[in-house]
Motif scaffolding. Structure first.
Motif, mmCIF file in Angstrom:
data_model
loop_
_atom_site.group_PDB
_atom_site.id
_atom_site.type_symbol
_atom_site.label_atom_id
_atom_site.label_comp_id
_atom_site.label_asym_id
_atom_site.label_seq_id
_atom_site.Cartn_x
_atom_site.Cartn_y
_atom_site.Cartn_z
ATOM 1 N N ARG A 165 1.939 2.561 15.143
ATOM 2 C CA ARG A 165 3.236 3.093 15.526
ATOM 3 C C ARG A 165 3.049 4.064 16.684
ATOM 4 N N GLU A 166 3.866 3.922 17.712
ATOM 5 C CA GLU A 166 3.762 4.774 18.898
ATOM 6 C C GLU A 166 4.577 6.038 18.672
ATOM 7 N N ASP A 167 3.896 7.076 18.207
ATOM 8 C CA ASP A 167 4.561 8.344 17.907
ATOM 9 C C ASP A 167 3.524 9.451 18.059
ATOM 10 N N GLY A 172 0.619 6.797 13.217
ATOM 11 C CA GLY A 172 0.397 6.029 11.987
ATOM 12 C C GLY A 172 0.480 4.550 12.264
ATOM 13 N N TYR A 173 0.760 3.787 11.227
ATOM 14 C CA TYR A 173 0.796 2.331 11.360
ATOM 15 C C TYR A 173 1.575 1.741 10.202
ATOM 16 N N VAL A 174 1.872 0.465 10.340
ATOM 17 C CA VAL A 174 2.399 -0.314 9.229
ATOM 18 C C VAL A 174 1.389 -1.408 8.918
ATOM 19 N N VAL A 189 4.158 -15.000 -5.315
ATOM 20 C CA VAL A 189 3.761 -14.450 -4.017
ATOM 21 C C VAL A 189 3.932 -12.939 -4.051
ATOM 22 N N TYR A 190 2.940 -12.231 -3.535
ATOM 23 C CA TYR A 190 2.963 -10.764 -3.484
ATOM 24 C C TYR A 190 3.037 -10.307 -2.036
ATOM 25 N N ILE A 191 3.949 -9.369 -1.759
ATOM 26 C CA ILE A 191 4.099 -8.801 -0.421
ATOM 27 C C ILE A 191 4.096 -7.281 -0.543
ATOM 28 N N LEU A 192 3.204 -6.634 0.206
ATOM 29 C CA LEU A 192 3.136 -5.176 0.250
ATOM 30 C C LEU A 192 3.356 -4.716 1.682
ATOM 31 N N VAL A 193 4.266 -3.762 1.852
ATOM 32 C CA VAL A 193 4.481 -3.122 3.154
ATOM 33 C C VAL A 193 4.111 -1.654 3.009
ATOM 34 N N ASN A 194 3.105 -1.228 3.759
ATOM 35 C CA ASN A 194 2.579 0.134 3.702
ATOM 36 C C ASN A 194 2.859 0.836 5.025
ATOM 37 N N MET A 195 3.742 1.841 4.997
ATOM 38 C CA MET A 195 4.034 2.653 6.182
ATOM 39 C C MET A 195 3.214 3.932 6.077
ATOM 40 N N HIS A 196 2.249 4.089 6.981
ATOM 41 C CA HIS A 196 1.286 5.189 6.918
ATOM 42 C C HIS A 196 1.604 6.223 7.991
ATOM 43 N N PHE A 197 1.585 7.502 7.585
ATOM 44 C CA PHE A 197 1.810 8.606 8.515
ATOM 45 C C PHE A 197 0.583 9.516 8.475
ATOM 46 N N GLN A 198 -0.065 9.678 9.627
ATOM 47 C CA GLN A 198 -1.257 10.514 9.705
ATOM 48 C C GLN A 198 -0.828 11.931 10.071
ATOM 49 N N LEU A 199 -0.939 12.839 9.122
ATOM 50 C CA LEU A 199 -0.452 14.206 9.330
ATOM 51 C C LEU A 199 -1.511 15.124 9.920
ATOM 52 N N THR A 200 -2.748 15.038 9.405
ATOM 53 C CA THR A 200 -3.841 15.818 9.964
ATOM 54 C C THR A 200 -4.427 15.074 11.153
ATOM 55 N N LYS A 201 -4.501 15.734 12.294
ATOM 56 C CA LYS A 201 -4.973 15.095 13.519
ATOM 57 C C LYS A 201 -6.221 15.825 14.033
ATOM 58 N N PRO A 202 -7.267 15.080 14.405
ATOM 59 C CA PRO A 202 -8.500 15.711 14.910
ATOM 60 C C PRO A 202 -8.273 16.603 16.125
ATOM 61 N N SER A 203 -7.217 16.301 16.902
ATOM 62 C CA SER A 203 -6.975 17.076 18.120
ATOM 63 C C SER A 203 -6.439 18.475 17.835
ATOM 64 N N ARG A 230 12.455 2.951 5.518
ATOM 65 C CA ARG A 230 13.008 2.013 4.542
ATOM 66 C C ARG A 230 13.700 0.849 5.250
ATOM 67 N N GLU A 231 14.357 1.122 6.368
ATOM 68 C CA GLU A 231 14.983 0.037 7.141
ATOM 69 C C GLU A 231 13.929 -0.942 7.646
ATOM 70 N N THR A 232 12.813 -0.424 8.151
ATOM 71 C CA THR A 232 11.736 -1.296 8.623
ATOM 72 C C THR A 232 11.165 -2.121 7.481
ATOM 73 N N GLU A 233 10.939 -1.488 6.341
ATOM 74 C CA GLU A 233 10.397 -2.218 5.190
ATOM 75 C C GLU A 233 11.349 -3.310 4.733
ATOM 76 N N HIS A 234 12.632 -3.006 4.650
ATOM 77 C CA HIS A 234 13.614 -4.022 4.231
ATOM 78 C C HIS A 234 13.666 -5.176 5.227
ATOM 79 N N ARG A 235 13.595 -4.865 6.521
ATOM 80 C CA ARG A 235 13.643 -5.923 7.544
ATOM 81 C C ARG A 235 12.417 -6.830 7.443
ATOM 82 N N LEU A 236 11.241 -6.221 7.308
ATOM 83 C CA LEU A 236 10.017 -7.028 7.193
ATOM 84 C C LEU A 236 10.050 -7.901 5.942
ATOM 85 N N LEU A 237 10.458 -7.324 4.811
ATOM 86 C CA LEU A 237 10.514 -8.095 3.577
ATOM 87 C C LEU A 237 11.504 -9.250 3.703
#
Length: 244
Positions: A165-167, A172-174, A189-203, A230-237
């Motif tokens: 994700r460009e932020d 983070g990433y999906v 069939v199993y589908i998992l959507v993981n939206m990850h947010f990286q809070l601690t940054k090395p910089s 949640r909108e992104t997860e619903h759209r992907l699903l």
């Protein structure tokens, strides 16, 4: 479009936690769950027995499932209609423990779908993992067809894709994972959507070490990014369900 037979929402924090704090009575005292839900968590008739200790807390309180270790806090529900309740509960916990280190946050949704039959089940895997490359590799040797009467030998067991994700503020990433369901057998069939947010940054540093993000940061991210996530997860699903 196929509808999920089973589905759930999970919020995961990665950091440094004190599991013993997150007791159902504490959650009820802070008005984050009802006293009835706390009683349910501690009932001897509850098939999910409560455990609260220094290295692990785990319990189920009505609609809510909690598991906390020293490095991870997981809050989940299998009632998708309670997703906002779940968000508010986790925000409440994080707000009450604002200085707790939380390095990353995940907002995840998973669903289990029943395919119409084995042919549709295999067709789902073939759509997302074409076998043109793999079939010639296994054209000789003792490899069995993947189903009676089938020409194909190769089937999809699990696949995952990741998009960053460009932020610049909260990178983070999906990740999207597809696999056979272990809950719906056969032809699930199993589908998992993981939206990850990286809070601690090395910089970002404090002295010579990275400045660790906190539960207060995680609470803000939950509030600021919940709707779009949640909108992104619903759209992907919805797009993936079309293939089931």
């Amino acid at each position: 479009m196929a509808e999920p037979t089973l589905a759930g929402v999970t919020i995961v924090g990665a950091g440094s936690f004190n599991p013993a704090i997150v007791h159902p009575l504490w959650l009820a005292e802070k008005n984050l769950i009802s006293s009835k839900a706390a009683d349910h968590a501690m009932s001897p008739d509850n098939p999910h027995q409560i455990l609260v200790a220094s290295n692990l807390t785990t319990f189920v309180a009505d609609w809510l499932s909690v598991q906390v270790t020293p490095v991870q806090a997981v809050f989940a529900t299998v009632d998708q209609a309670r997703d906002v309740d779940l968000r508010d509960l986790v925000r409440g916990v994080f707000s009450l423990l604002p200085e707790t280190p939380v390095d990353a946050l995940g907002i995840n949704t998973d669903s289990h779908f029943q395919a119409a039959d084995a042919d549709h089940w295999h067709a789902f895997g073939d759509k997302f993992l074409p076998k043109e490359y793999w079939e010639p590799i296994f054209s000789g040797g003792p490899w069995k067809p993947r189903a009676a009467g089938a020409k194909e030998r190769v089937g999809m067991r699990e696949m995952m894709v990741e998009v960053a994700r460009e932020d610049s503020k909260v990178p983070g990433y999906v990740r999207v994972q597809l696999a056979p369901s272990v809950r719906l057998i056969p032809d699930g069939v199993y589908i998992l959507v993981n939206m990850h947010f990286q809070l601690t940054k090395p910089s970002q540093t404090f002295g010579t070490k990275p400045r660790r993000a906190t539960a207060a940061d995680a609470a803000r991210v939950l509030l600021d990014h919940w709707d779009e996530t949640r909108e992104t997860e619903h759209r992907l699903l919805a797009q993936l369900q079309e293939a089931v």
